[in-house]
Each structure stands twice: as C-alpha cells, then as structure tokens.
Design a protein around this motif. Structure first.
Motif, short mmCIF file in Angstrom:
data_model
loop_
_atom_site.label_atom_id
_atom_site.label_comp_id
_atom_site.label_asym_id
_atom_site.label_seq_id
_atom_site.Cartn_x
_atom_site.Cartn_y
_atom_site.Cartn_z
N ARG A 1 69.47 58.55 29.07
CA ARG A 1 70.16 57.28 29.33
C ARG A 1 70.80 57.28 30.72
N VAL A 2 71.23 58.44 31.19
CA VAL A 2 71.80 58.53 32.54
C VAL A 2 70.71 58.42 33.59
N MET A 3 69.60 59.12 33.38
CA MET A 3 68.54 59.19 34.39
C MET A 3 67.63 57.96 34.40
N PHE A 4 67.46 57.33 33.23
CA PHE A 4 66.50 56.23 33.13
C PHE A 4 67.13 54.94 32.62
N GLN A 5 68.35 54.68 33.08
CA GLN A 5 69.02 53.39 32.88
C GLN A 5 69.17 52.99 31.41
N GLY A 6 69.74 53.88 30.65
CA GLY A 6 70.11 53.55 29.27
C GLY A 6 68.98 53.44 28.28
N LYS A 7 67.81 53.95 28.62
CA LYS A 7 66.65 53.83 27.71
C LYS A 7 66.68 54.92 26.64
N ASN A 8 66.09 54.59 25.46
CA ASN A 8 65.91 55.59 24.40
C ASN A 8 64.53 56.22 24.47
N ALA A 9 63.70 55.70 25.36
CA ALA A 9 62.35 56.23 25.56
C ALA A 9 61.97 56.04 27.02
N PHE A 10 61.15 56.94 27.53
CA PHE A 10 60.72 56.83 28.92
C PHE A 10 59.22 57.03 28.99
N ASN A 11 58.55 56.07 29.59
CA ASN A 11 57.10 56.12 29.76
C ASN A 11 56.76 55.60 31.14
N SER A 12 55.88 56.28 31.84
CA SER A 12 55.50 55.85 33.19
C SER A 12 54.10 56.34 33.51
N PRO A 13 53.32 55.54 34.24
CA PRO A 13 51.99 56.02 34.67
C PRO A 13 52.08 57.19 35.65
N ASP A 14 53.28 57.42 36.19
CA ASP A 14 53.47 58.52 37.14
C ASP A 14 53.67 59.87 36.44
N ILE A 15 53.75 59.86 35.12
CA ILE A 15 53.85 61.12 34.38
C ILE A 15 52.46 61.76 34.35
N ALA A 16 52.36 62.94 34.95
CA ALA A 16 51.06 63.64 34.99
C ALA A 16 50.79 64.30 33.65
N SER A 17 49.65 64.05 33.07
CA SER A 17 49.32 64.59 31.75
C SER A 17 48.58 65.93 31.87
N ILE A 18 48.61 66.68 30.80
CA ILE A 18 47.88 67.95 30.73
C ILE A 18 46.38 67.66 30.72
N VAL A 19 45.64 68.40 31.49
CA VAL A 19 44.20 68.13 31.63
C VAL A 19 43.43 68.64 30.41
N GLU A 20 42.28 68.03 30.21
CA GLU A 20 41.35 68.46 29.16
C GLU A 20 40.26 69.34 29.78
N LEU A 21 39.62 70.10 28.92
CA LEU A 21 38.45 70.86 29.35
C LEU A 21 37.27 69.90 29.35
N LYS A 22 37.06 69.24 30.49
CA LYS A 22 36.04 68.19 30.59
C LYS A 22 34.64 68.79 30.73
N LEU A 23 33.88 68.73 29.65
CA LEU A 23 32.50 69.20 29.67
C LEU A 23 31.62 68.22 28.91
N LYS A 24 30.47 67.91 29.46
CA LYS A 24 29.51 67.03 28.80
C LYS A 24 28.18 67.77 28.67
N SER A 25 27.90 68.22 27.44
CA SER A 25 26.67 68.98 27.22
C SER A 25 25.51 68.08 26.78
N GLY A 26 25.85 66.87 26.36
CA GLY A 26 24.82 65.99 25.81
C GLY A 26 24.62 66.17 24.32
N ASN A 27 25.27 67.20 23.75
CA ASN A 27 25.20 67.46 22.32
C ASN A 27 26.44 66.84 21.65
#
Length: 302
Positions: free
Chosen positions: A113-139
């Motif tokens: 609430r102090v850092m994000f203006q009184g919010k009970n939740a914080f969501n932003s496109p600037d939050i970097a997400s954990i990457v996936e193991l990106k593989l495409k085998s065709g199977n």
C-alpha cells in the motif's frame, strides 16, 4: 469430441504441474527442517514474503533472475529469524510460526500500500516473468507434456531426487536425521543441534523462496494480498503424509496440483466458486485424516 477431451486433459495436466510446483518446492524445503526436528509452520509466510519481493525486484529491475534472488533472500531472512527463536531460544515452533505468518501478511500488505498507492494487488506488464523451456519438437506429447514448462518446474523435480540422495546418502543427511531423531547422540558427538537446524532453515528458506517466486512470477505474474492462500499448510500436509521423503513429496505434490487444477476448472463451470476454491484444502484434510487413521491402525498392530 476426442480432440476436445484431449485438449481438456492436456489443459488439466499443464495446470496441475503449474500449481504443484510451488507446493513441491516449499515441501522439499520443509522436509529438511522436518528431518532436523522442526515441524515448520512458517512456510506460508516464507512463500508470501518471497512472492512480494520477487514481484517488486522483477518490476524494478526488469529481470526475473533478480526477482527470484530477492525473493529467496527475503525468505531466508525470515527463516533465519524463525530458526533463532525455535532452535536457540527454544520457543514453541507453532506459536512462532503462526506469529511470523501474521507478521509477513501484515508487512507485505503495508509495504504494497505504501509502494503502490494503497493497492491490495499489484500487476504490471513491466514485471518480468520466469522463462519457460521453449522447445518445439513437433510431437504433441513432448510439446505439451514434457517441454514448455517453467524452468523452476524442472529444477524442483531435480531437487527432489537430489535431496533424496543428500538426506539418505551423505554425512550431512545423517546429521540432519540424527538431529531430529536422537539429538542427544549428536550432542555426544560434539555437534551442536542448533547449528544443524540453522542450516536446514537456511535451505528451507531458499526453497520456499523459489516457491514464492514461481507463484508470483510464473503462475500469475502479480502480487496480491495473502496470495499464497494456504499453500504453505498444504506443503506441510505433504511433508507429514510423506514422512519427509522427497520422492513421496514429489508424488503427493502432484496430487495436490491436480486438485488445485480441478478447482480452477470448476470455477468456470456452473458450480459455486467458493466450493471450487475449497477443494484442494478439503482434500488435504481428507488425506491427512486417512493418513492418521492408517498410522493409528499400524501402531495398534505393532
């Protein structure tokens, strides 16, 4: 029809794995303190503090790695505080654990609430997400059932097998188990019980930190008030049912992940959402009850 059924099964499987990963990581961390003689009820708070700092540092730095490291560090600090009270000051682990859970819940809400203006939740496109193991085998099977999960999912499975070796095949694992089963023998060997428990708490904090990061930087990519939602206690149930055995924890965590995935699916159906959200915890209570009854029966027959 067959294609729709296959897509439904695939969706449930992938959701189950995603939901099971935080529980698995936290359970593996709690298993270390369990073998050291501490039933860790502070895992809920450890996951929550990690989830908060993972999101904050991921947002500020634009790097998921820094977010994960910050979450792990925050979790380790709280875990060390828990260990100091329980291992060195000999306070009741349940009382301190619940107190820390309440402290972390209030602290994260206040900071948000102090850092994000009184919010009970914080969501932003600037939050970097954990990457996936990106593989495409065709199977289809490999692409949907083996590849393209969070890096931490693969790491958690590796850690489960690694901890099984450490706990049962190394000198550190032996000290850990003796610490929980026969602390007097450890003292007689000149090894301080408190320090063994301290190291187990540090490792527990690190793994619960990974669990919180997985939850906030991959599962939902946001932070909300008390977002762990009792997963720390589900992890504790997994530890008690499995007897702290990492390979059993892996299977039980997957089972809880399935129930979590079903609750998500049921929320989209014509079923009260409150009931759907209750499902994983109802199953936790049922499984614990069955485990308790089985243990009592075995003790009577002994």
């Amino acid at each position: 029809m067959v294609k729709m059924d296959l897509e439904l099964i695939t969706t449930l499987f992938r959701t189950s794995i995603r939901m099971a990963t935080p529980i698995l990581l936290a359970s593996l961390g709690g298993a270390l303190t369990y073998h050291a003689g501490i039933i860790n009820v502070a895992m809920e708070g450890l996951m929550l503090i990690s989830a908060f700092f993972s999101v904050v540092f991921s947002y500020l730095t634009g790097s998921a790695l820094y977010g994960i490291l910050a979450g792990m560090l925050a979790s380790i600090v709280i875990s060390l505080l828990y260990s100091v009270f329980v291992s060195f000051l000999k306070a009741n682990n349940f009382a301190i654990g619940f107190a820390l859970n309440i402290l972390v819940s209030s602290l994260t809400l206040f900071l948000m609430r102090v850092m994000f203006q009184g919010k009970n939740a914080f969501n932003s496109p600037d939050i970097a997400s954990i990457v996936e193991l990106k593989l495409k085998s065709g199977n289809y099977f490999l692409d949907n059932y083996v590849f393209n999960f969070s890096i931490l999912t693969y790491l958690s499975i590796l850690i489960a097998f690694l901890l099984a070796c450490i706990i049962y095949r190394t000198s550190f694992g032996l000290r850990l188990r003796v610490c929980g089963e026969m602390p007097e023998a450890l003292k007689a060997a000149g090894i301080k019980v408190g320090f063994v428990q301290l190291w187990s708490s540090i490792l527990c904090g690190a793994l619960c930190g990974l669990a919180g990061a997985q939850l906030s930087l991959y599962n939902v990519r946001m932070f909300s008030r008390d977002m762990t939602g009792g997963r720390g206690f589900v992890a504790l149930a997994a530890i008690l049912i499995s007897g702290g055995k990492p390979k059993r924890i892996l299977l039980i965590s997957l089972l809880f992940g399935v129930f979590d995935a079903l609750s998500v699916k049921l929320q989209s159906e014509k079923i009260a959402p409150q009931f759907a959200l209750m499902l994983p915890y109802i199953m936790s209570v049922v499984v614990l009850l069955l485990f308790h009854l089985k243990t009592r029966k075995r003790l009577k027959n002994a």
